[in-house]
Structures are given as structure tokens and as C-alpha cells.
Design a protein around this motif. Structure first.
Motif, mmCIF file in Angstrom:
data_model
loop_
_atom_site.group_PDB
_atom_site.id
_atom_site.type_symbol
_atom_site.label_atom_id
_atom_site.label_comp_id
_atom_site.label_asym_id
_atom_site.label_seq_id
_atom_site.Cartn_x
_atom_site.Cartn_y
_atom_site.Cartn_z
ATOM 1 N N MET A 93 0.749 -1.041 -0.178
ATOM 2 C CA MET A 93 0.013 -0.036 0.149
ATOM 3 C C MET A 93 0.968 1.128 -0.028
ATOM 4 S SD MET A 93 -3.373 0.401 2.563
ATOM 5 C CE MET A 93 -4.518 -0.268 1.394
ATOM 6 N N ARG A 94 0.581 2.374 -0.811
ATOM 7 C CA ARG A 94 1.319 3.466 -0.868
ATOM 8 C C ARG A 94 0.604 4.782 -0.438
ATOM 9 N NH1 ARG A 94 2.013 5.267 -5.557
ATOM 10 N NH2 ARG A 94 0.448 3.909 -6.754
ATOM 11 N N PHE A 95 1.298 5.561 0.161
ATOM 12 C CA PHE A 95 0.532 6.777 0.668
ATOM 13 C C PHE A 95 1.260 8.089 0.061
ATOM 14 C CE2 PHE A 95 0.525 3.303 3.883
ATOM 15 C CZ PHE A 95 -0.549 3.599 4.303
ATOM 16 N N GLY A 96 0.140 9.028 0.031
ATOM 17 C CA GLY A 96 0.717 10.283 -0.648
ATOM 18 C C GLY A 96 0.410 11.539 0.117
ATOM 19 N N VAL A 97 1.445 12.416 0.231
ATOM 20 C CA VAL A 97 1.504 13.708 1.127
ATOM 21 C C VAL A 97 1.661 14.864 0.188
ATOM 22 C CG1 VAL A 97 1.584 12.715 3.036
ATOM 23 C CG2 VAL A 97 3.525 13.716 1.946
ATOM 24 N N LEU A 98 2.213 14.576 -0.983
ATOM 25 C CA LEU A 98 2.879 15.576 -1.806
ATOM 26 C C LEU A 98 1.396 16.102 -2.859
ATOM 27 C CD1 LEU A 98 6.156 14.249 -3.128
ATOM 28 C CD2 LEU A 98 5.522 15.598 -1.091
ATOM 29 N N GLY A 99 0.681 16.661 -2.093
ATOM 30 C CA GLY A 99 -0.691 17.025 -2.626
ATOM 31 C C GLY A 99 -1.638 16.683 -1.643
ATOM 32 N N GLN A 158 5.797 10.046 10.003
ATOM 33 C CA GLN A 158 6.221 8.799 9.480
ATOM 34 C C GLN A 158 7.324 8.107 10.164
ATOM 35 O OE1 GLN A 158 7.256 8.763 5.432
ATOM 36 N NE2 GLN A 158 7.853 6.661 5.314
ATOM 37 N N GLY A 159 7.095 6.738 10.517
ATOM 38 C CA GLY A 159 8.303 6.014 11.114
ATOM 39 C C GLY A 159 8.592 6.176 12.577
ATOM 40 N N ARG A 160 7.619 7.125 13.256
ATOM 41 C CA ARG A 160 7.647 7.484 14.766
ATOM 42 C C ARG A 160 6.203 7.185 15.257
ATOM 43 N NH1 ARG A 160 9.130 12.892 15.149
ATOM 44 N NH2 ARG A 160 8.890 13.146 12.791
ATOM 45 N N PRO A 161 6.287 6.893 16.511
ATOM 46 C CA PRO A 161 5.015 6.670 16.970
ATOM 47 C C PRO A 161 4.754 8.000 17.597
ATOM 48 C CG PRO A 161 6.554 5.815 18.472
ATOM 49 C CD PRO A 161 7.351 6.063 17.199
ATOM 50 N N VAL A 162 3.442 8.448 17.327
ATOM 51 C CA VAL A 162 2.690 9.789 17.772
ATOM 52 C C VAL A 162 1.750 9.471 18.921
ATOM 53 C CG1 VAL A 162 1.279 11.759 16.882
ATOM 54 C CG2 VAL A 162 2.841 10.386 15.282
ATOM 55 N N SER A 163 1.911 10.343 19.825
ATOM 56 C CA SER A 163 1.299 10.339 21.253
ATOM 57 C C SER A 163 -0.235 10.599 21.043
ATOM 58 C CB SER A 163 1.818 11.140 22.369
ATOM 59 O OG SER A 163 1.404 12.430 21.969
ATOM 60 N N ALA A 164 -1.229 9.744 21.767
ATOM 61 C CA ALA A 164 -2.425 10.086 21.786
ATOM 62 C C ALA A 164 -2.780 11.608 21.975
ATOM 63 C CB ALA A 164 -3.168 8.967 22.779
ATOM 64 N N ASP A 165 -2.086 12.030 23.107
ATOM 65 C CA ASP A 165 -2.399 13.520 23.380
ATOM 66 C C ASP A 165 -2.193 14.296 22.092
ATOM 67 O OD1 ASP A 165 -3.043 12.732 25.856
ATOM 68 O OD2 ASP A 165 -1.362 13.134 27.009
ATOM 69 N N ALA A 199 5.226 2.365 7.513
ATOM 70 C CA ALA A 199 5.247 2.260 6.061
ATOM 71 C C ALA A 199 6.864 2.482 5.630
ATOM 72 C CB ALA A 199 4.339 3.342 5.505
ATOM 73 N N GLU A 200 7.116 1.895 4.753
ATOM 74 C CA GLU A 200 8.721 2.021 4.131
ATOM 75 C C GLU A 200 8.931 3.455 3.583
ATOM 76 O OE1 GLU A 200 11.496 0.393 4.901
ATOM 77 O OE2 GLU A 200 9.810 -1.223 5.999
ATOM 78 N N ALA A 201 10.108 4.113 3.547
ATOM 79 C CA ALA A 201 10.245 5.266 2.892
ATOM 80 C C ALA A 201 9.544 5.351 1.296
ATOM 81 C CB ALA A 201 11.610 5.681 3.032
ATOM 82 N N GLU A 202 9.907 4.435 0.736
ATOM 83 C CA GLU A 202 9.370 4.283 -0.734
ATOM 84 C C GLU A 202 7.973 4.296 -0.815
ATOM 85 O OE1 GLU A 202 10.651 3.762 -3.813
ATOM 86 O OE2 GLU A 202 12.815 3.331 -3.594
ATOM 87 N N ALA A 203 7.356 3.782 0.348
ATOM 88 C CA ALA A 203 5.909 3.588 0.171
ATOM 89 C C ALA A 203 5.180 4.816 0.350
ATOM 90 C CB ALA A 203 5.288 2.713 1.313
ATOM 91 N N PHE A 213 10.300 10.693 -3.175
ATOM 92 C CA PHE A 213 10.991 11.971 -3.613
ATOM 93 C C PHE A 213 12.434 12.092 -3.040
ATOM 94 C CE2 PHE A 213 11.542 16.551 -2.835
ATOM 95 C CZ PHE A 213 11.429 17.031 -4.356
ATOM 96 N N ALA A 214 12.499 11.971 -1.893
ATOM 97 C CA ALA A 214 13.786 12.190 -1.058
ATOM 98 C C ALA A 214 14.986 11.123 -1.636
ATOM 99 C CB ALA A 214 13.736 11.865 0.414
ATOM 100 N N ILE A 215 14.369 9.946 -1.793
ATOM 101 C CA ILE A 215 15.304 8.814 -2.621
ATOM 102 C C ILE A 215 15.818 9.260 -3.859
ATOM 103 C CG2 ILE A 215 15.527 6.421 -3.323
ATOM 104 C CD1 ILE A 215 13.601 5.868 -0.884
ATOM 105 N N LEU A 216 14.631 9.692 -4.768
ATOM 106 C CA LEU A 216 15.263 10.094 -5.980
ATOM 107 C C LEU A 216 15.981 11.324 -6.137
ATOM 108 C CD1 LEU A 216 11.550 9.571 -7.753
ATOM 109 C CD2 LEU A 216 13.688 8.252 -8.231
#
Length: 968
Positions: free
Chosen positions: A1-7, A37-44, A96-100, A106-109
């Protein structure tokens, strides 16, 4: 599964299918997890970011519910998707892996691009990275604090990548295309020095030195006013290098076989391309097996956009590139071939017809020509296509038209509207519709927080169905979402179609659809905007703000209101803003322009506006004529080239409207030097002939027009016709006692006899003209006379040749006219080489050649390379001389002028060519000549200038062949 934030925040399955994430709060949780991404976010933290001060009764339970719904949406789309969101103290984690995630990809490319030393590889990787962007980062949560820092960081990364991509393309020689693309970007980010430096380099390499310097001046002023700073040392050094015309700025050669244009003749896409997968596949298949493919469909269906995408995708397979010829502004069938020739960079300096010249030039070329908007010139386009395809076996033509060209061998690809979803519609079905995808994309461009949801998908799909999936109609409707709800847009469209159906039942449904969309856009405009829309329909090919303010204003539309009105119509997608050098230009798409013209006619203003348009361009031409021989010479040439469609329209209106014929004669005569300096000799001669036929009265203007046409005919090499025109002018000058007419007639006749080889008669007439021109005191006429007198004297071994040439150069320098000065340098260099002073002569010729290269003066380049071949022969560089003779021949062929084969030049060339042949032998000479003849114009000029470039023989060799050893 892939995710997008660039838009807008988006999710896709592994197979690329969009995943619907319902409810804004659920999407906000997803966005917050993606920010970290890659880090837990507290409930608060999640509760605070999603609800802020408006907390639910039980915040923790509410958060757990939103997380549960997010997991359910992901799991429903793809088994195992829900497990990507997991509980992780102190809150939740998206695994989610960075590529996902598109931001990670974008950063990898970009990182991989930085590691490559190959600009081609860098450009490809960076283009792939930038293609991931669908809009502003986290666009649907742009107003929320929790994404602000991440969005700003990503935007800065995007801008840096844009700069890196532009730098890589600059290394690849794509300066011509970058000039048009960077204008808007610099306008939005005026203080970014790296971006400004790239624009300045691109402008300089594209021959727009003045625009490059103006860009620096604007930055310096803004830095001082807004920040109290000066430009950085790198930018200061670049500015100085441009002032000095440093050779280090010239950059690499363009790709072999394409020159400065070629692949770059296709404009960049300024909005995303949506759908059309089937048509792209079919188009590529047809182009692979048919030599003429015509895209047909109703206006506004996207034929041009599809053609450009097809051309861009197939261009790498054409050795000489892909070229767009926009025929929309053209009304005269006789100019179709000349327009195609000019787009391909051919000179209009041939005595043969433009079609014959074009056919001869394309005979050995492997390229794709896109003929866009053929329907109003269908017969001329059909004849052109048939003739060119018959004579050029490796040519392909991709045409767009509302009807087929109707010639043998034509393959037709109908372009239907985009697919619309059926009713009722589910969110997945809406997301899968190409029409919905385009509409949502265009709405998001004007309303960044808009996203397609289950709640609005039915209304969006209804709008797309109502508009039959016609792209232009949907783009016009998308703009209205800023002011109306989606339901409001659909309701108003329903009302508009009801009215339209009652009034135009005989009109085809799809034509009704587009008409309704355009009419609705018109009704959503203010009264002043409607008036301006209609009045701007008289412009051909666009215009600048000065023209709008002059032609379109009156008591109802005062000049001071124009900028705001134009900006409002740009915002409403009625007018399209184009960056073209220092001044933006504004253009109506043809469908919108036609509608405006109808409104203008129904208002009774059409004749008045056409007359005002004609008068404005007549005054502009006269102003240019008075200032052309001066420091703004190149600025004027650039401006008048851009205004060519409007100038043609104005001349045609003058010639076809009783009472305005005299203005056409005056304007076409004033354009003499513009046609000379831009190489449009044949077209200029044609306008003058028509104007003279309609103005038979014996006037001073008629005498000047005869002389203008005579001089154009001289430079075309049509000596007999030129001499006939000079006799007419001389007789008229005597009859009117007009000394200027007599002096010009003598000069033109002297130049004609010089090229015909009769030096005594040429010298007699030119001396006679010189005496009169000194008395009259017109520096331009005096300089042109001295130019030809010096050339004739040099060929006749007259010692006064050097003095004539130096006086010509001094006049041009004193006026600050850069292009004229470059020609004067050539005349001085020619004389020096004729007298055996090769070293000083070569220096002068090179000083002449560099500015002619920047202004794309093909004839000037041909003359310079030719004479540099003579100098190489004189100094014993026989292999180099043979290649230069071949390079000059290639440019002469593109110019089309017969002057290079005139008796005058044959006599001058013969001893040098004979010396080289005798030294090398016929076989070696022919081989080296052919090496030079295979070079494109840019590579030939670089070889002549001894500038760093790919080896000339290697550039000429076919792909896969071993290049011969480099010559001297």
C-alpha cells in the motif's frame, strides 16, 4: 500500500487503485501519522492536532474510533492494510517504508540524482521526483498547525529540486525551453538567487542578453527595497560575465541533430495530464506505422494536449526532434508553409516557394511535425502534408483538426470526451473516472483544500456528466467552485443547459455542452470583464498589457482598470498568461476567442476594434522603425517577432478594408529592416507587392515601398526582379523630385549589379548613392550604402574598401545597434581576409558571429562560417577549411537564399576552395566537406568559433558508428 502527501493526502493499493478514506477527522489522523512517518505519535498529540480546542466528550474514545475507521478503510482496500496502523506507546504508529510514501520516494530520487555526474541521468531522476507532486504538500490540511512545518520543509525541498532540475537541463542545452518555463517561477519566488541565476543563464544562452540583465536589475532593486541587501557574489560575477559576453557562459552544445531547438520546440506542460491511456497507446501505434496521423474531435476536447503528450513521448525516436506548429493565429492559407518553415528555423530568404524550400530541406530529415489547429486552413494543410510526405521519407506529421485532412495515407484517431461515471455513483467509481480525475485536479488547483469524498462524489460526477467529459468545459466550470458549492455548480449548469436546449435544438449535443460551459463562464463575469473578453478577441496569438490598454480601453474601460480586469480573467481561466521574456503575454484559447468575437460582432464593436487593433500595430511598427537603428535594436526585433501574428492580422485588415490601403503600404515599408534582420525576406516582399498593387498613386510612400521591395529582392538573390523594382522607384523619384528615393534606387541597383558580377556598374551606382546619402544625412541609409560599397570595392581590389568598411562600423557603433554592428564587423573582416590579413580578419568575423548566433540570424551565420572557411584556406588549415565549407553549405541550405551562389560570391570563394581541393585531393575534400555538411547549425557555428563542443565528426556520425578522428 502506498501513501501520498505531496498534494492532498491520498492512499493507493499496491495495484495503484485509489483508497477512499472517509471522514475528515479520520483523514486528519492519517495525515498526522504521515507527518511523523516511522515514529509513534502520542495519543495526546493526535487529539490536540485533530480536535484542537473543540474536544469531544471522551477524547480518547473518539480517537480510538477514528483509528479503528482508518484501519477498516485500509483493510477493506487491501488485506493486511489495517495492520499498518498499530498501537505503539505512547500512541499510534503508521508502519510504511520510505518508498511507500511519495515524500520518501521523492527524497530517494533526489539523493540518487545528487550522486550522479551525468546531467542526463540527473535530469531524468529529478523529473521523476517532481512528477510525484500533485499539488501543495498536505493540501487538504494546509490550514492546520500540525502539518505547517512539514509542508514548509517539503515545499523548500521541492523548490530546491526544481532548481537542480533546471541546472541539469541547462547543462543539456535546454536553455530555449527553460526561458519560457522559469518566468512564472521567478515571479512567484523573486528573491531566490539560485533560481534567478539559472534564469539569467538561460536567457543569455537563448540570445536574450537584455532580458538577462533586466532580471538581475529587478532582483537587485527588490533585495535593496525589501531586505536592504545586495545580490550575492556569485550573482554579481554572473552579471559581469553577461556584460562582458564571456565565452564561458555559452554552455554545452545542443544534442546532435537538434540545434538549439529540435526536441525543445514542444512547450512544457503547465498542468497535469490526466487519463487518455487508450488514446496514447493508439496514437503511438498509429505513428509507428502511418506517416500522417490526424487527431479529430470537437473543440475543447483536448486534441492539442493529447498531441503534445504523444509528441513528447515519441520525440526521442526522431533524430531531428519534434516540432509544434501552432496554426490557430494564422488566417492566410498562403502563409502556412512559411509558418512551418519559420518554426523549423528556415530562413525566408529563398526565391523558390516556401513549400518547395521546406520540402527540399526535409528530404533527408527524420522528425515529427505537429500541425495544430488545421480546421480553418484545411486545404492548405492537406496540400502541405501531401507535398512534404511525398518528398521526405522519414517525416511524420501529427495533425489536430475538427475534420480529417482527407489525403491518401492519413490515419485518423478520434479524440472522444473523457469517460464519465454512470449514475448513481460510488466513491470508488468516481475515483476511477478520467473525467472526475481531471475535474478534481483542476478544482484542487484553485481550492487547495478540496478533496473528493463520499459526500460530494455524486455532485462532482453529476457536473462531469452534465459537461459530457469535455476537458475545456470542465476546466471552465472548475474555476466556479471558488464561489459556489459543488451542488450550486451542478444546479446552475442544469439551468444553463435548459436554456441552451430551447434555443439551439439543431446543434450537436457536444457542441451544446461546450457552448453552455463557455456561456456560463461569460455570465459569471462582470460587465467590464465581458467587454474586455470580447474586445481581446481581435488579437491573434496573444498580446502584452500595453496592447490591451491601447486597443481595448475607452470611457467604459479606462486604462488604469486594465491590469486588474486582465488578472481577473486569468483567474477565471478565460485568459491564459504566458511568460515570454521580460513581459508576460495574454492569450485566449481559440474556442474562447471565437466566442468573444461573436459577442463583439453582436455588440456592433467588431469593425471598430479591428480598426483600433490595426492602428495600434501600425503605430507600433512606425515607432519600431524610428528606433530600430539604435541601442534597443535587439529588443525591438524580439518584440516584433512575438507580435508577428498581430502584425499579419493588421496588414491583412488594412489591405482588405477600403480606405486603409495607404496604411498597409506605410507599415509594410516601415517593416523593411525588420524583415531583413529577421530573415523574413520573401514574406516582406509579398506584403509589399500586395500593398503596391492597391496603392497605384504616385506618392513618396510608393517610391519608398518600391525601394524596400527592391532591397528585399536583392537579398533574396532575385536580381532581375530587384532591378525592375529599382527602375520603377528611380522613375518615380525623378517624377516626384524625391532625392531619398533616387539614392535608395541607386544603392539597390548597385547592390544587385554587385551580386550579378558587374563590379564597374556596381561601383558607379554605389558611389552615386553614397554622395547623395552623405548629403541627406540618414545614418542607416548611409551605413547600408557603405556596406555594399565596401564589399564591391574589396572584390575589385579598390584600396578604399577598408575605409568604407571602417566608416560603416563606426556609424553602427555610434548608434549602439548591436545587430547592425555585427554585420559591420563581418564587412571589415571580409576586407581584411581579402587583403591577406587572416588573423585580424578572423577576429572580426568571430566578433560578428557571436551576436548573430544569439539572435538566430541564419544568413549572418552562413556568411561568417563561409568567410572563416576562406581564412582557414589562407592559413593552410585545409582539413578545417573543408569542414567549414561543408558547415556553411548546410546553413546556406537552411537559409534558402541564392546569394551564396551569386556570381559575386562564386568568384570570391573559388580560389580558396581550389586551394583546399588541391592540397587534400578531391576524395578527402569531399569526405571532410560532408562531415561539415552533416552538422546542425549550432555545432557548425561552435566548430567555426573553436568553442568547446562535441567533436564535429562525432556529432555528425549516426548513433552506434565510430566517430572519425578529430580534425584541426
Amino acid at each position: 500500500m502506498r501513501f501520498g502527501v505531496l498534494g492532498p493526502v491520498q492512499v493507493w493499493t499496491a495495484g495503484g487503485e485509489p483508497v477512499a478514506v472517509p471522514e475528515t477527522k479520520v483523514r486528519a489522523v492519517l495525515a498526522d501519522l504521515l507527518v511523523h512517518q516511522g515514529r509513534p505519535v502520542s495519543a495526546d498529540r493526535l487529539i490536540d492536532d485533530v480536535w484542537g480546542d473543540d474536544l469531544p466528550a471522551n477524547p480518547m474514545s473518539a480517537l480510538q474510533l477514528k483509528v479503528s475507521r482508518l484501519r477498516h478503510a485500509l483493510e477493506a482496500a487491501e488485506p493486511g492494510g489495517g495492520e499498518l496502523v498499530s498501537s505503539r506507546p505512547p500512541g499510534y504508529l503508521l508502519s510504511a517504508e520510505a518508498e511507500a510514501v511519495d515524500a520518501g520516494r521523492f527524497a530517494i530520487l533526489t539523493s540518487r540524482a545528487l550522486e550522479s555526474a551525468d546531467p542526463q541521468v540527473r535530469a531524468g531522476l529529478l523529473a521523476e521526483a517532481l512528477a510525484l507532486w500533485r499539488g501543495p504538500a498536505f493540501a487538504d490540511f494546509a490550514g492546520d498547525d500540525f502539518v505547517r512545518s512539514a509542508a514548509a520543509r517539503l515545499e523548500e525541498q521541492r523548490l530546491t529540486t526544481v532548481e537542480m532540475h533546471a541546472e541539469a537541463r541547462l547543462e543539456l542545452g535546454e536553455h530555449a525551453l527553460l526561458v519560457g518555463e522559469l518566468g512564472d517561477l521567478v515571479a512567484h519566488h523573486p528573491l531566490r538567487e539560485r533560481l534567478r541565476a539559472i534564469q539569467m543563464r538561460a536567457l543569455y544562452r537563448a540570445g536574450q542578453q537584455n532580458e538577462a540583465l533586466a532580471s538581475y536589475g529587478e532582483l537587485r532593486e527588490r533585495l535593496a527595497e525589501e531586505l536592504g541587501l545586495d545580490p550575492g557574489p556569485e550573482l554579481v560575477a554572473l552579471h559581469q560575465a553577461i556584460l562582458e559576453q564571456s565565452p564561458a557562459l555559452n554552455g554545452p552544445a545542443s544534442p546532435p541533430g537538434t540545434g538549439t531547438t529540435g526536441l525543445q520546440r514542444l512547450p512544457a506542460e503547465v498542468t497535469s495530464f490526466v487519463g487518455r491511456g487508450h488514446e496514447i497507446t493508439m496514437g503511438r501505434t498509429l505513428l509507428s506505422r502511418a506517416r500522417l496521423v490526424t487527431l479529430t474531435g470537437v473543440g475543447g476536447v483536448g486534441k492539442t494536449r493529447l498531441a503534445l503528450r504523444l509528441a513528447a513521448e515519441t520525440a526521442p525516436g526522431f533524430r531531428h526532434g519534434a516540432w509544434l506548429v501552432d496554426l490557430a493565429p494564422l488566417q492566410d492559407e498562403d502563409l502556412v508553409a512559411a509558418t512551418v518553415a519559420a518554426t523549423l528555423g528556415l530562413g525566408g530568404q529563398t526565391t523558390s516557394s516556401p513549400l518547395a524550400h521546406l520540402s527540399d530541406y526535409l528530404a533527408d530529415k527524420h522528425l515529427l511535425i505537429v500541425l495544430d489547429n488545421c480546421e480553418h486552413l484545411i486545404d492548405a494543410c492537406a496540400n502541405l502534408a501531401a507535398t512534404l510526405l511525398a518528398g521526405a521519407p522519414d517525416l511524420r506529421i501529427l495533425a489536430t483538426s475538427r475534420q480529417p485532412l482527407g489525403i491518401e495515407g492519413e490515419s485518423i484517431l478520434p479524440v472522444p470526451p473523457l469517460e464519465v461515471p454512470p449514475a448513481p455513483v460510488s466513491l470508488p467509481a468516481a475515483l476511477a473516472s478520467e473525467a472526475v480525475q481531471l475535474f478534481v485536479d483542476r478544482v484542487a488547483a484553485v481550492c487547495p483544500d478540496f478533496t473528493l469524498t463520499a459526500a460530494n462524489s455524486d455532485a462532482v460526477a453529476g457536473v462531469c456528466r452534465r459537461l459530457d467529459g469535455i476537458p475545456l468545459a470542465m476546466e471552465l466550470a472548475a474555476v466556479q467552485v471558488r464561489a459556489l458549492s459543488m451542488e450550486g455548480v451542478r444546479a446552475r449548469l442544469d439551468h444553463r443547459f435548459d436554456l441552451l436546449a430551447k434555443g439551439r435544438r439543431a446543434v450537436l449535443p457536444r457542441h451544446q455542452t461546450l457552448r453552455a460551459a463557455v456561456e456560463w463562464s461569460y455570465e459569471m463575469c462582470s460587465a467590464a470583464e465581458k467587454t474586455l473578453w470580447a474586445r481581446m478577441s481581435v488579437f491573434a496569438g496573444g498580446c502584452d498589457l500595453e496592447a490591451v490598454e491601447d486597443v481595448c480601453t475607452d470611457g467604459a474601460l479606462p486604462p488604469e482598470s486594465m491590469y486588474a480586469l486582465v488578472a481577473d480573467l486569468v483567474d477565471k481561466s478565460v485568459i491564459f498568461r504566458q511568460e515570454d521574456g521580460a513581459q508576460p503575454r495574454y492569450r485566449l484559447l481559440e474556442t474562447i476567442r471565437e466566442f468573444g468575437e461573436e459577442r463583439l460582432a453582436s455588440s456592433g464593436e467588431l469593425a471598430q476594434m479591428r480598426a483600433r487593433h490595426c492602428d495600434y500595430y501600425r503605430r507600433l511598427i512606425l515607432r519600431a522603425s524610428s528606433e530600430l537603428f539604435g541601442p534597443h535594436q535587439i529588443d525591438w526585433l524580439i518584440r516584433l517577432r512575438r507580435e508577428q501574428p498581430n502584425i499579419r492580422t493588421a496588414l491583412e485588415h488594412s489591405l482588405s478594408t477600403p480606405g486603409l490601403e495607404r496604411g498597409a503600404l506605410e507599415a509594410s515599408t516601415a517593416l523593411r529592416n525588420v524583415w531583413i534582420l529577421t530573415g523574413a525576406l520573401r514574406e516582406g516582399s509579398r506584403w509589399l507587392r500586395r500593398a503596391l498593387e492597391l496603392n497605384p498613386e504616385a506618392t513618396h510612400t510608393r517610391a519608398a515601398a518600391f525601394n524596400a521591395r527592391a532591397y528585399l529582392l536583392v537579398l533574396l538573390g532575385d536580381i532581375d526582379a530587384a532591378l525592375e523594382a529599382t527602375r520603377e522607384s528611380r522613375a518615380l523619384g525623378d517624377r516626384l523630385d524625391d532625392p531619398r528615393a533616387r539614392a535608395w534606387a541607386d544603392m539597390c541597383a548597385g547592390a544587385a549589379w554587385m551580386y550579378a558580377g558587374d563590379l564597374p556598374e556596381a561601383l558607379r551606382l554605389l558611389q552615386q548613392a553614397l554622395t547623395e546619402q552623405r548629403r541627406l544625412g540618414d545614418p542607416l541609409s548611409l551605413g547600408i550604402t557603405l556596406r555594399h560599397l565596401s564589399m564591391a570595392a574589396a572584390a575589385a581590389d579598390d584600396p578604399r574598401a577598408a575605409d568604407y568598411a571602417q566608416e560603416y562600423l563606426d556609424i553602427c557603433r555610434s548608434r549602439g545597434a548591436e545587430t547592425s554592428t555585427s554585420w559591420a564587423q563581418w564587412v571589415v573582416g571580409l576586407g581584411l581576409i581579402q587583403r591577406g590579413d587572416a588573423e585580424r580578419g578572423v577576429a572580426r568575423i568571430r566578433e560578428s558571429l557571436r551576436p548573430q548566433t544569439r539572435t538566430e540570424d541564419l544568413a549572418g551565420e552562413a556568411f561568417c562560417v563561409e568567410v572563416l572557411a576562406w581564412a582557414a584556406a589562407l592559413t593552410g588549415e585545409t582539413e578545417r577549411a573543408a569542414r567549414l565549407f561543408g558547415a556553411a553549405h548546410a546553413i546556406w541550405r537552411k537559409v534558402g537564399s541564392s546569394l551564396g551562389e551569386s556570381l559575386y560570391f562564386q568568384r570570391l570563394r573559388a580560389p580558396y576552395e581550389r586551394r583546399v581541393r588541391d592540397a587534400l585531393g578531391d576524395e578527402a575534400y569531399t569526405s571532410l566537406f560532408n562531415d561539415g555538411d552533416k552538422l546542425d547549425v549550432d555545432d557548425g557555428v561552435r566548430y567555426a568559433l573553436r568553442e568547446p563542443a562535441p567533436d564535429p565528426c562525432a556529432a555528425a556520425a549516426p548513433a552506434g558508428d565510430a566517430a572519425p578522428p578529430p580534425g584541426p
